[in-house]
Design a protein around this motif. Structure first.
Motif, short mmCIF file in Angstrom:
data_model
loop_
_atom_site.label_atom_id
_atom_site.label_comp_id
_atom_site.label_asym_id
_atom_site.label_seq_id
_atom_site.Cartn_x
_atom_site.Cartn_y
_atom_site.Cartn_z
N PHE A 74 19.93 20.89 33.39
CA PHE A 74 19.64 19.54 33.62
C PHE A 74 19.00 19.48 35.26
O PHE A 74 18.63 18.20 35.61
N GLY A 75 18.91 20.61 35.90
CA GLY A 75 18.51 20.36 37.36
C GLY A 75 17.46 19.88 37.81
O GLY A 75 16.21 19.60 36.77
N ASN A 76 17.49 19.55 38.85
CA ASN A 76 16.29 18.86 39.34
C ASN A 76 15.20 19.68 39.91
O ASN A 76 15.42 20.64 40.72
N HIS A 77 13.91 19.80 39.59
CA HIS A 77 12.72 20.48 40.03
C HIS A 77 12.72 20.56 41.44
O HIS A 77 12.30 21.62 41.90
N SER A 78 13.07 19.47 42.12
CA SER A 78 12.70 19.39 43.42
C SER A 78 14.13 20.09 44.37
O SER A 78 14.28 20.38 45.67
N SER A 79 15.09 20.57 43.65
CA SER A 79 16.25 20.96 44.18
C SER A 79 16.07 22.48 44.47
O SER A 79 16.12 23.39 43.65
N LYS A 80 16.10 22.86 45.74
CA LYS A 80 15.73 24.25 46.12
C LYS A 80 17.07 25.00 46.70
O LYS A 80 16.72 26.38 46.90
N ASN A 81 18.27 24.37 46.79
CA ASN A 81 19.25 25.28 47.12
C ASN A 81 20.32 25.72 46.12
O ASN A 81 21.39 26.39 46.54
N HIS A 82 20.24 25.85 44.88
CA HIS A 82 20.98 26.26 43.79
C HIS A 82 20.25 26.43 42.64
O HIS A 82 19.13 26.45 42.32
N VAL A 83 21.01 27.43 41.69
CA VAL A 83 20.46 27.91 40.44
C VAL A 83 20.03 26.76 39.57
O VAL A 83 18.95 27.02 38.92
N PHE A 84 20.70 25.65 39.32
CA PHE A 84 20.10 24.59 38.50
C PHE A 84 18.95 24.00 38.97
O PHE A 84 17.97 23.98 38.03
N GLY A 85 18.26 23.82 40.16
CA GLY A 85 17.26 23.56 40.65
C GLY A 85 15.98 24.69 40.63
O GLY A 85 14.97 24.43 40.05
N TRP A 86 16.53 25.97 40.57
CA TRP A 86 15.57 27.01 40.52
C TRP A 86 15.23 27.30 39.05
O TRP A 86 14.04 27.51 39.00
N SER A 87 16.00 27.13 38.40
CA SER A 87 15.90 27.17 36.93
C SER A 87 14.91 26.13 36.52
O SER A 87 14.11 26.35 35.52
N SER A 88 15.01 25.00 36.84
CA SER A 88 14.23 23.70 36.32
C SER A 88 12.96 24.04 36.99
O SER A 88 11.77 23.92 36.35
N TYR A 89 12.75 24.47 38.15
CA TYR A 89 11.59 24.57 38.97
C TYR A 89 10.71 25.73 37.95
O TYR A 89 9.47 25.68 37.79
#
Length: 391
Positions: A36-51
Protein backbone atom coordinates in the motif's frame (compact mmCIF):
# COMPACT_ATOMS: atom_id res chain seq x y z
CA UNK A 1 -32.65 -24.25 -23.54
CA UNK A 2 -30.75 -21.79 -25.79
CA UNK A 3 -31.30 -18.94 -23.28
CA UNK A 4 -30.84 -21.05 -20.14
CA UNK A 5 -27.45 -19.68 -19.05
CA UNK A 6 -28.00 -15.97 -19.67
CA UNK A 7 -26.99 -13.65 -16.81
CA UNK A 8 -29.38 -10.74 -16.21
CA UNK A 9 -29.34 -7.91 -16.82
CA UNK A 10 -27.53 -8.23 -20.15
CA UNK A 11 -24.95 -5.46 -20.47
CA UNK A 12 -24.75 -3.74 -23.89
CA UNK A 13 -23.41 -0.35 -22.74
CA UNK A 14 -19.65 -0.91 -22.91
CA UNK A 15 -18.93 2.65 -24.12
CA UNK A 16 -20.11 4.12 -20.81
CA UNK A 17 -17.79 1.85 -18.83
CA UNK A 18 -16.55 -1.72 -18.82
CA UNK A 19 -16.52 -4.28 -16.00
CA UNK A 20 -13.16 -4.84 -14.34
CA UNK A 21 -11.65 -7.97 -15.82
CA UNK A 22 -11.29 -10.63 -13.05
CA UNK A 23 -7.66 -11.21 -14.11
CA UNK A 24 -6.93 -7.55 -13.39
CA UNK A 25 -8.75 -7.64 -10.05
CA UNK A 26 -6.54 -10.54 -8.96
CA UNK A 27 -3.40 -8.53 -9.82
CA UNK A 28 -4.36 -5.31 -8.04
CA UNK A 29 -5.79 -6.75 -4.79
CA UNK A 30 -2.40 -6.89 -2.95
CA UNK A 31 -1.89 -3.16 -3.55
CA UNK A 32 -4.93 -2.35 -1.40
CA UNK A 33 -3.50 -4.24 1.58
CA UNK A 34 0.17 -5.14 2.06
CA UNK A 35 1.70 -3.27 -0.92
CA UNK A 36 0.00 0.00 0.00
CA UNK A 37 3.02 2.35 0.09
CA UNK A 38 3.02 5.96 -1.09
CA UNK A 39 4.91 6.49 -4.36
CA UNK A 40 6.41 9.69 -2.88
CA UNK A 41 7.73 8.09 0.35
CA UNK A 42 11.52 7.85 -0.06
CA UNK A 43 12.49 6.66 3.44
CA UNK A 44 11.30 3.05 3.63
CA UNK A 45 10.69 -0.12 1.65
CA UNK A 46 6.92 0.47 1.26
CA UNK A 47 7.54 3.71 -0.62
CA UNK A 48 10.41 2.26 -2.67
CA UNK A 49 8.28 -0.71 -3.69
CA UNK A 50 5.40 1.54 -4.75
CA UNK A 51 7.75 3.84 -6.66
CA UNK A 52 9.32 0.95 -8.56
CA UNK A 53 6.01 -0.64 -9.55
CA UNK A 54 4.55 2.71 -10.72
CA UNK A 55 7.61 3.49 -12.84
CA UNK A 56 7.61 -0.03 -14.32
CA UNK A 57 3.94 0.45 -15.24
CA UNK A 58 4.80 3.79 -16.82
CA UNK A 59 7.52 2.16 -18.92
CA UNK A 60 5.26 -0.72 -19.99
CA UNK A 61 2.40 1.56 -21.05
CA UNK A 62 4.77 3.88 -22.89
CA UNK A 63 6.19 0.86 -24.73
CA UNK A 64 2.65 -0.17 -25.71
CA UNK A 65 2.01 3.35 -27.06
CA UNK A 66 5.53 3.55 -28.57
CA UNK A 67 6.59 6.66 -26.71
CA UNK A 68 9.07 7.66 -24.00
CA UNK A 69 8.12 6.84 -20.40
CA UNK A 70 8.80 10.48 -19.44
CA UNK A 71 5.96 11.48 -21.77
CA UNK A 72 3.32 9.76 -19.57
CA UNK A 73 1.58 11.70 -16.76
CA UNK A 74 -0.84 9.88 -14.42
CA UNK A 75 -4.26 11.48 -13.90
CA UNK A 76 -7.56 10.46 -12.31
CA UNK A 77 -9.55 10.09 -15.54
CA UNK A 78 -9.95 11.48 -19.05
CA UNK A 79 -11.94 14.46 -17.76
CA UNK A 80 -8.92 15.58 -15.74
CA UNK A 81 -6.52 14.72 -18.59
CA UNK A 82 -8.61 16.79 -21.02
CA UNK A 83 -8.85 19.72 -18.61
CA UNK A 84 -5.13 19.67 -17.86
CA UNK A 85 -4.08 19.55 -21.50
CA UNK A 86 -6.61 22.05 -22.89
CA UNK A 87 -6.70 24.55 -20.01
CA UNK A 88 -3.09 24.14 -18.97
CA UNK A 89 -1.69 24.68 -22.46
CA UNK A 90 -4.13 27.41 -23.55
CA UNK A 91 -3.71 29.50 -20.40
CA UNK A 92 0.08 29.27 -20.55
CA UNK A 93 0.17 30.48 -24.19
CA UNK A 94 -2.77 32.92 -24.03
CA UNK A 95 -0.53 35.88 -24.92
CA UNK A 96 0.53 34.12 -28.11
CA UNK A 97 -2.98 33.51 -29.46
CA UNK A 98 -6.50 32.76 -28.24
CA UNK A 99 -7.88 30.81 -31.21
CA UNK A 100 -8.79 27.14 -30.60
CA UNK A 101 -10.30 24.65 -33.07
CA UNK A 102 -12.67 21.80 -32.17
CA UNK A 103 -16.00 20.22 -33.23
CA UNK A 104 -19.44 20.45 -31.61
CA UNK A 105 -19.87 16.68 -31.25
CA UNK A 106 -17.14 16.47 -28.63
CA UNK A 107 -17.48 14.90 -25.18
CA UNK A 108 -18.75 17.24 -22.48
CA UNK A 109 -15.35 17.25 -20.76
CA UNK A 110 -13.96 19.00 -23.84
CA UNK A 111 -16.97 21.18 -24.71
CA UNK A 112 -17.39 22.52 -21.17
CA UNK A 113 -13.66 23.16 -20.89
CA UNK A 114 -13.85 25.17 -24.12
CA UNK A 115 -16.90 27.04 -22.78
CA UNK A 116 -14.83 28.01 -19.73
CA UNK A 117 -12.01 29.25 -21.97
CA UNK A 118 -14.44 31.27 -24.09
CA UNK A 119 -15.48 33.11 -20.90
CA UNK A 120 -11.77 33.78 -20.32
CA UNK A 121 -11.61 35.50 -23.70
CA UNK A 122 -10.59 32.68 -26.04
CA UNK A 123 -12.04 32.40 -29.55
CA UNK A 124 -13.42 28.87 -30.00
CA UNK A 125 -13.95 27.89 -33.65
CA UNK A 126 -15.96 24.75 -34.47
CA UNK A 127 -15.26 22.84 -37.67
CA UNK A 128 -18.06 21.74 -39.99
CA UNK A 129 -19.22 18.13 -39.92
CA UNK A 130 -20.59 15.90 -42.65
CA UNK A 131 -23.93 14.16 -42.12
CA UNK A 132 -22.12 10.96 -41.10
CA UNK A 133 -20.32 12.62 -38.18
CA UNK A 134 -16.91 12.95 -39.85
CA UNK A 135 -15.09 16.28 -40.14
CA UNK A 136 -15.31 18.15 -43.42
CA UNK A 137 -11.55 18.30 -43.94
CA UNK A 138 -11.90 20.93 -46.67
CA UNK A 139 -13.20 23.32 -44.00
CA UNK A 140 -9.76 23.31 -42.37
CA UNK A 141 -8.38 25.38 -45.23
CA UNK A 142 -10.51 28.32 -44.10
CA UNK A 143 -8.32 28.75 -41.01
CA UNK A 144 -4.86 28.72 -42.55
CA UNK A 145 -4.67 32.51 -42.20
CA UNK A 146 -5.65 32.43 -38.53
CA UNK A 147 -3.19 31.96 -35.70
CA UNK A 148 -4.57 28.74 -34.20
CA UNK A 149 -2.76 27.52 -31.08
CA UNK A 150 -4.69 24.29 -30.47
CA UNK A 151 -6.90 21.71 -32.18
CA UNK A 152 -8.69 19.46 -29.68
CA UNK A 153 -10.72 16.48 -30.83
CA UNK A 154 -11.77 12.94 -29.89
CA UNK A 155 -10.32 10.09 -31.91
CA UNK A 156 -13.59 8.12 -31.53
CA UNK A 157 -16.95 9.74 -30.78
CA UNK A 158 -18.39 8.27 -27.60
CA UNK A 159 -22.01 8.27 -28.86
CA UNK A 160 -21.92 7.23 -32.50
CA UNK A 161 -18.57 5.41 -32.53
CA UNK A 162 -17.13 7.02 -35.68
CA UNK A 163 -13.39 7.68 -35.76
CA UNK A 164 -11.81 10.74 -37.32
CA UNK A 165 -8.86 10.85 -39.73
CA UNK A 166 -6.28 11.60 -37.05
CA UNK A 167 -3.35 10.89 -39.41
CA UNK A 168 -4.50 13.67 -41.75
CA UNK A 169 -5.23 16.05 -38.88
CA UNK A 170 -1.82 15.43 -37.31
CA UNK A 171 -0.08 16.19 -40.61
CA UNK A 172 -2.18 19.34 -41.03
CA UNK A 173 -1.27 20.50 -37.53
CA UNK A 174 2.40 19.70 -38.04
CA UNK A 175 2.57 21.69 -41.30
CA UNK A 176 0.73 24.67 -39.81
CA UNK A 177 2.43 24.57 -36.38
CA UNK A 178 -0.81 23.89 -34.52
CA UNK A 179 -0.70 21.85 -31.31
CA UNK A 180 -2.99 18.77 -31.46
CA UNK A 181 -4.79 17.27 -28.47
CA UNK A 182 -6.67 13.99 -29.01
CA UNK A 183 -9.04 12.36 -26.52
CA UNK A 184 -8.32 8.64 -26.95
CA UNK A 185 -10.69 7.43 -24.21
CA UNK A 186 -12.68 5.20 -26.59
CA UNK A 187 -9.64 3.99 -28.55
CA UNK A 188 -7.52 1.71 -26.35
CA UNK A 189 -8.32 -1.92 -27.12
CA UNK A 190 -10.36 -0.99 -30.20
CA UNK A 191 -7.85 0.65 -32.55
CA UNK A 192 -4.08 0.10 -32.54
CA UNK A 193 -2.22 3.36 -32.94
CA UNK A 194 1.44 4.29 -32.77
CA UNK A 195 2.38 7.62 -31.22
CA UNK A 196 5.58 7.74 -33.27
CA UNK A 197 3.67 7.51 -36.53
CA UNK A 198 0.80 9.81 -35.57
CA UNK A 199 2.24 13.14 -34.44
CA UNK A 200 -0.14 13.90 -31.58
CA UNK A 201 1.08 16.46 -29.03
CA UNK A 202 -1.29 15.42 -26.19
CA UNK A 203 -3.41 12.29 -25.82
CA UNK A 204 -5.87 11.46 -23.03
CA UNK A 205 -6.10 7.71 -22.37
CA UNK A 206 -8.62 6.14 -19.96
CA UNK A 207 -8.49 2.79 -18.17
CA UNK A 208 -12.14 2.03 -17.38
CA UNK A 209 -13.21 1.98 -21.03
CA UNK A 210 -10.94 -1.05 -21.58
CA UNK A 211 -11.77 -3.38 -18.64
CA UNK A 212 -9.39 -1.61 -16.26
CA UNK A 213 -10.24 0.20 -12.99
CA UNK A 214 -12.02 3.54 -12.79
CA UNK A 215 -10.21 6.56 -11.40
CA UNK A 216 -6.98 6.39 -13.41
CA UNK A 217 -5.85 7.68 -16.80
CA UNK A 218 -2.70 8.66 -18.61
CA UNK A 219 -1.95 11.95 -20.32
CA UNK A 220 0.65 11.66 -23.08
CA UNK A 221 2.69 14.82 -23.69
CA UNK A 222 5.14 14.75 -26.61
CA UNK A 223 8.53 15.92 -25.33
CA UNK A 224 9.77 16.94 -28.80
CA UNK A 225 7.01 19.55 -28.96
CA UNK A 226 8.71 21.57 -26.16
CA UNK A 227 5.32 22.47 -24.68
CA UNK A 228 4.70 24.03 -21.28
CA UNK A 229 1.62 23.98 -19.06
CA UNK A 230 -0.02 26.04 -16.42
CA UNK A 231 -0.95 23.42 -13.75
CA UNK A 232 -4.61 23.30 -12.73
CA UNK A 233 -3.89 21.33 -9.50
CA UNK A 234 -1.42 22.56 -6.89
CA UNK A 235 0.08 20.47 -4.11
CA UNK A 236 3.10 18.25 -3.59
CA UNK A 237 4.49 18.67 -7.10
CA UNK A 238 4.07 15.08 -8.26
CA UNK A 239 4.34 14.22 -11.96
CA UNK A 240 6.91 16.94 -12.70
CA UNK A 241 4.70 19.60 -11.09
CA UNK A 242 2.06 19.06 -13.78
CA UNK A 243 -0.39 17.04 -11.70
CA UNK A 244 -0.01 17.17 -7.93
CA UNK A 245 -1.62 14.48 -5.77
CA UNK A 246 -0.77 11.08 -4.31
CA UNK A 247 -0.59 8.46 -7.04
CA UNK A 248 -2.97 5.52 -6.68
CA UNK A 249 -0.59 2.57 -7.09
CA UNK A 250 -3.32 -0.07 -7.16
CA UNK A 251 -5.22 1.61 -10.00
CA UNK A 252 -2.04 2.24 -11.99
CA UNK A 253 -1.19 -1.48 -11.69
CA UNK A 254 -4.72 -2.22 -12.93
CA UNK A 255 -4.22 0.09 -15.91
CA UNK A 256 -0.96 -1.68 -16.68
CA UNK A 257 -2.60 -5.12 -16.54
CA UNK A 258 -5.39 -3.80 -18.77
CA UNK A 259 -2.77 -2.92 -21.40
CA UNK A 260 -1.11 -6.35 -21.06
CA UNK A 261 -4.44 -8.06 -21.78
CA UNK A 262 -5.08 -5.82 -24.78
CA UNK A 263 -1.73 -6.85 -26.30
CA UNK A 264 -2.74 -10.50 -26.32
CA UNK A 265 -6.48 -10.17 -27.01
CA UNK A 266 -7.10 -7.18 -29.29
CA UNK A 267 -7.16 -8.96 -32.66
CA UNK A 268 -9.37 -11.93 -31.75
CA UNK A 269 -11.52 -9.92 -29.36
CA UNK A 270 -12.35 -7.26 -31.95
CA UNK A 271 -13.07 -9.98 -34.51
CA UNK A 272 -15.51 -11.66 -32.10
CA UNK A 273 -17.20 -8.35 -31.17
CA UNK A 274 -17.48 -7.29 -34.81
CA UNK A 275 -19.21 -10.59 -35.61
CA UNK A 276 -21.65 -10.16 -32.73
CA UNK A 277 -22.41 -6.60 -33.82
CA UNK A 278 -22.92 -7.63 -37.44
CA UNK A 279 -25.31 -10.41 -36.41
CA UNK A 280 -27.22 -7.89 -34.32
CA UNK A 281 -27.25 -5.36 -37.18
CA UNK A 282 -28.48 -7.87 -39.79
CA UNK A 283 -31.37 -8.89 -37.56
CA UNK A 284 -32.31 -5.40 -36.33
CA UNK A 285 -32.51 -4.11 -39.92
CA UNK A 286 -35.60 -6.30 -40.33
CA UNK A 287 -37.46 -3.65 -38.31
CA UNK A 288 -39.03 -0.90 -40.42
CA UNK A 289 -38.33 2.83 -40.00
CA UNK A 290 -34.98 2.82 -38.28
CA UNK A 291 -31.86 4.82 -39.01
CA UNK A 292 -28.19 4.15 -38.21
CA UNK A 293 -26.53 7.28 -36.85
CA UNK A 294 -23.00 7.97 -38.01
CA UNK A 295 -20.79 6.49 -40.69
CA UNK A 296 -21.03 2.69 -40.77
CA UNK A 297 -17.59 2.19 -42.38
CA UNK A 298 -15.42 4.47 -40.23
CA UNK A 299 -16.73 3.11 -36.94
CA UNK A 300 -15.29 1.00 -34.14
CA UNK A 301 -16.63 -2.59 -34.11
CA UNK A 302 -18.19 -2.18 -30.66
CA UNK A 303 -20.71 0.54 -31.52
CA UNK A 304 -24.15 0.84 -33.11
CA UNK A 305 -26.27 3.95 -32.59
CA UNK A 306 -29.78 3.42 -33.98
CA UNK A 307 -32.87 5.63 -34.09
CA UNK A 308 -36.25 3.87 -34.08
CA UNK A 309 -38.94 6.13 -35.52
CA UNK A 310 -42.35 6.52 -33.79
CA UNK A 311 -41.06 5.63 -30.30
CA UNK A 312 -39.12 7.38 -27.52
CA UNK A 313 -35.71 5.95 -26.74
CA UNK A 314 -36.25 6.30 -22.98
CA UNK A 315 -39.58 4.42 -23.25
CA UNK A 316 -37.86 1.55 -25.03
CA UNK A 317 -35.11 1.36 -22.40
CA UNK A 318 -37.68 1.28 -19.58
CA UNK A 319 -39.66 -1.47 -21.30
CA UNK A 320 -36.62 -3.75 -21.67
CA UNK A 321 -35.20 -3.45 -18.16
CA UNK A 322 -33.40 -6.81 -18.51
CA UNK A 323 -30.96 -5.13 -20.91
CA UNK A 324 -28.55 -2.36 -19.89
CA UNK A 325 -28.55 0.25 -22.69
CA UNK A 326 -28.27 4.01 -22.98
CA UNK A 327 -29.59 6.77 -25.19
CA UNK A 328 -26.19 8.47 -25.40
CA UNK A 329 -23.22 9.57 -23.34
CA UNK A 330 -23.26 8.39 -19.71
CA UNK A 331 -21.72 11.73 -18.68
CA UNK A 332 -24.79 13.57 -19.99
CA UNK A 333 -27.48 11.11 -18.87
CA UNK A 334 -28.36 13.19 -15.79
CA UNK A 335 -29.77 15.93 -18.03
CA UNK A 336 -33.03 15.97 -19.99
CA UNK A 337 -31.46 17.52 -23.08
CA UNK A 338 -31.45 15.73 -26.42
CA UNK A 339 -28.13 14.40 -27.68
CA UNK A 340 -25.94 17.30 -28.84
CA UNK A 341 -24.20 14.84 -31.20
CA UNK A 342 -27.34 13.67 -33.01
CA UNK A 343 -28.63 17.23 -33.34
CA UNK A 344 -25.75 17.92 -35.71
CA UNK A 345 -26.34 14.88 -37.91
CA UNK A 346 -28.73 14.45 -40.83
CA UNK A 347 -31.34 12.46 -38.95
CA UNK A 348 -32.27 15.21 -36.48
CA UNK A 349 -35.98 14.24 -36.41
CA UNK A 350 -35.12 10.94 -34.72
CA UNK A 351 -32.96 12.35 -31.89
CA UNK A 352 -35.19 11.24 -29.02
CA UNK A 353 -35.69 7.80 -30.59
CA UNK A 354 -32.01 6.83 -30.53
CA UNK A 355 -30.41 3.96 -28.61
CA UNK A 356 -26.69 3.35 -28.30
CA UNK A 357 -25.73 -0.34 -28.41
CA UNK A 358 -22.12 -1.01 -27.46
CA UNK A 359 -20.83 -4.57 -27.28
CA UNK A 360 -17.85 -5.91 -25.37
CA UNK A 361 -15.57 -8.65 -24.09
CA UNK A 362 -18.13 -10.54 -22.01
CA UNK A 363 -21.06 -10.53 -24.45
CA UNK A 364 -22.14 -13.89 -25.85
CA UNK A 365 -24.24 -14.91 -28.84
CA UNK A 366 -27.11 -15.77 -26.48
CA UNK A 367 -27.04 -12.15 -25.23
CA UNK A 368 -27.47 -10.90 -28.79
CA UNK A 369 -30.42 -13.13 -29.67
CA UNK A 370 -32.22 -12.63 -26.38
CA UNK A 371 -31.80 -8.84 -26.69
CA UNK A 372 -33.15 -8.96 -30.23
CA UNK A 373 -36.15 -10.98 -29.08
CA UNK A 374 -37.01 -8.38 -26.42
CA UNK A 375 -36.38 -5.46 -28.76
CA UNK A 376 -38.63 -6.83 -31.52
CA UNK A 377 -41.46 -7.44 -29.08
CA UNK A 378 -41.24 -4.07 -27.29
CA UNK A 379 -40.72 -1.95 -30.40
CA UNK A 380 -43.84 -3.54 -31.90
CA UNK A 381 -45.76 -2.92 -28.66
CA UNK A 382 -44.66 0.72 -28.32
CA UNK A 383 -45.39 1.50 -31.95
CA UNK A 384 -48.92 0.18 -31.55
CA UNK A 385 -49.39 2.73 -28.77
CA UNK A 386 -47.75 5.57 -30.72
CA UNK A 387 -50.12 8.40 -31.74
CA UNK A 388 -47.75 9.22 -34.64
CA UNK A 389 -48.08 5.86 -36.37
CA UNK A 390 -51.28 5.19 -38.29
CA UNK A 391 -51.89 1.47 -38.79
Amino acid sequence: MFFLYILFPIYIDYSSTTPLDPRILEKITPYFYYKFGNHSSKNHVFGWSSYNIVENCRKNISKFLNCNSREIIWCSGSTESNNLSIKGYSLFYKNKSKCILSIKTEHKSILNTLNYLSIEGFNIIYLKLKNNGLIDLNHLKCFLNKKIILLTISYVNNEIGVFQNISFLSEFCKLNKVVLHVDCSQVIGKILFNLQNIKIDFASIASHKSYGPKGVSALYIRRKSSIYFKPILHGGGQENNLRSGTLNTSLIVGFNECVNLIKSLIFFENLKIRNLRNIFLIEILKIDSLYINGDIKYRIPQNLNISFNFIEGESLIISINNIALSTGSACASNTLESSHVLKLLKNSNFINSSIRFTFGRFNKLTDIYFSLKLLFFNIYKLRKLSPFLIT
